[in-house]
Scaffold this active site. Structure first.
Site: not given
Ligand code: PEP
Ligand code: MG
Length: 537
Positions: A179, A487
């Site tokens: 963290h 994303c």
């Molecule tokens: C991912 O898995 O790339 C994503 C965008 O979701 P998270 O990082 O929130 O699991």
């Protein structure tokens, strides 16, 4: 000169003087009225953490502090110790016995989620002891050019410190996924971790390269000259990225690339110019849920704020992706042996159908109040899950109609993060759009847990297996006519952008801070012959 090599945890360069944490001005304490009982001390410690949480602007930091507040408020924590307290045992000794037992349990767990929280538990141990002793920790004051060296730094102490632009942190222990490393990255404070036990004398001059994971002690004139050059180059790069952030994202050939933002709530968008992007590509709602699921009206207001900011452009709200490394109190399943492969994301929401419907109703109502809202489902694995969501959405629409509340059915999309879904996107039933979650798609494809630094080198997007899978997803989406974006963190890494564009992606979603550098990488793609690839260096 001595060159020490650790692990890169937060990029950036700093030149300064070594200060041992917290000895340099950091041990100052002032006397406060000590609490009479241990439960009172826990409440005072929780109040300090709540105050810190109010002052912090990062959603991740708030989630860390929330965990500590919840932990201290859990009646089960002191339950075994109540007879001892009633017999008049020393509260400090009782506290140490209680928290040390928890620390031992967390340390022995085979679940990374618990092991990563051992630092947070130690932090609470020290905080409660200080409260019991009537000491309120003063803010750590550091010289402007401090290179802070410590075994580890507790997240709450990190957050209570005012960090300056010329400082850096070097940890003998720690890991890039801890963290405190995440907090250093969000504050652009250079950090090197896992440096080991080599002596680092306080007062000595040091150059820290947080991106390379190195510390140069007593640097010679050549090292100092290299530092100046690199710092100037980094500064120029930062200014150029700032300029590019304002312009449109176009490849060298003039092709437009959609650039979207990843956010956790509207507070992250304060001061962010909407012209920077084409909308919001991922709202991670689980951080909004950090204190437990909010009611429909609270969620409706939160989604409304995001739609207002986006001004009619797309706002992709992901339904709760709890579980795995993101537990939500009152929502997640009790301990599972393998949480990343367990009841997380949509799997969990479908088991909590009534709570899930609260979120869906808020989303349907928000969609009526502003154009652009889209619903994104996390951790989708097969068509039955998508069909179950459609049925719940239809039920929510009926309920809202019955109650005379305005609503609209927004487009419904899926995260592509489970390899089975990636390979069969066209078989998930009718879906309106998809977004690749590369963080999870990488961990599941490479069988390398995203929170385990020992296997993190395996989570390499350049692996031919991952590249092939990425290509298949892009082709599959194009063949089925499904608009596709990405994303995960890869979209925020300028060095990875050429790979994503070469795979055929033309929509990327990332944190606002990455936009400038990513747009630069897009503008440089494809690289001309004999030129380093766009985004390199
Ligand atoms: C991912 O898995 O790339 C994503 C965008 O979701 P998270 O990082 O929130 O699991
Ligand atoms: Mg994910």
């Amino acid at each position: 000169m001595t060159r020490l090599v650790g692990q890169a945890a937060a990029p950036g360069l700093a030149l300064g003087r070594v200060v041992e944490w917290p000895a340099a001005g950091g041990a100052a304490v002032h006397e406060a009225a000590p609490p009479r009982t241990l439960p009172e001390a826990l409440e005072q410690a929780a109040a300090q953490l709540r105050e810190l949480r109010e002052r912090t602007d990062s959603a991740e930091a708030r989630a860390i502090l929330e965990f500590q507040v919840e932990f201290l408020g859990d009646p089960a924590l002191l339950e075994p110790a109540l007879p001892l307290l009633q017999q008049g045992s020393d509260p400090a000794a009782v506290w140490c016995a209680a928290i040390d037992a928890q620390i031992a349990d967390f340390e022995a767990s085979d679940d990374d989620y618990f092991r990563h929280r051992v630092g947070d538990l130690r932090d609470m141990r020290a905080r409660v002891l200080a409260v019991l002793a009537g000491q309120a920790a003063a803010e750590v004051e550091l010289p402007a050019d401090a290179i802070v060296v410590a075994d580890d730094i507790a997240p709450s102490r990190f957050l209570a410190t005012r960090w300056g632009p010329r400082q850096a942190v070097v940890l003998r222990g720690g890991s890039p996924t801890a963290h405190v490393a995440l907090l250093a990255r969000s504050r652009a404070l250079p950090m090197v971790v896992a440096l080991g036990t080599a002596p680092i004398p306080p007062g000595s001059t040091a150059i820290v390269d947080g991106g390379a994971g190195t510390v140069e002690l007593a640097p010679d004139p050549q090292a100092l000259a290299r530092f100046e050059q690199r710092r100037d180059a980094l500064e120029q790069g930062r200014r150029a990225a700032e300029r590019s952030a304002a312009g449109p994202a176009r490849t060298r050939g003039g092709e437009r690339v959609q650039v979207l933002l990843n956010v956790s709530d509207a507070t992250e968008l304060e001061g962010v110019d909407p012209a920077l992007c084409d909308g919001i590509g991922l709202v991670r709602t689980e951080l909004m849920f950090a204190e437990g699921p909010p009611d429909e009206a609270t969620q409706l207001a939160a989604y409304g704020r995001l739609l207002h900011w986006a001004g009619g452009r797309q706002v992709v709200v992901r339904t709760l992706d709890a579980g795995g490394d993101k537990p939500v109190p009152g929502w997640s399943m009790p301990h599972e042996a393998n949480p990343f492969l367990g009841t997380r994301g949509l799997r969990l929401s479908l088991r909590q159908a009534e709570g899930f419907k609260v979120q869906l109703r808020a989303l349907l109502r928000a969609a009526a109040g502003g154009d652009g809202l889209r619903i994104l489902l996390p951790m989708v694995t097969d068509a039955a899950e998508v069909a179950a969501v459609r049925a719940l959405v239809a039920a929510c629409a009926d309920e809202l109609r019955g109650a005379g509340l305005a609503h609209r059915l927004p487009p419904l999309g899926v995260m592509v993060e489970v390899p089975a879904a990636a390979l069969a996107l066209d078989r998930l039933g009718p879906i309106d759009f998809a977004s690749i979650g590369s963080n999870d798609l990488l961990q599941y494809t490479m069988a390398a847990a995203r929170d385990n630094p020992r296997v993190s080198p395996l989570a390499d997007a350049a692996h031919p297996g991952f590249e092939r899978l990425l290509g298949l997803v892009v082709q599959g989406a194009a063949a089925a006519g499904i608009p596709l974006s990405l994303c995960g963190d890869l979209a925020a890494q300028p060095a990875q952008v050429p790979r994503l564009l070469a795979a055929g992606l033309r929509s990327l979603s990332m944190p606002a801070a990455a936009v400038g550098a990513v747009k630069q990488a897009i503008a440089g793609w494809p690289a001309a012959p004999h030129e380093p690839p766009a985004g390199a260096g």
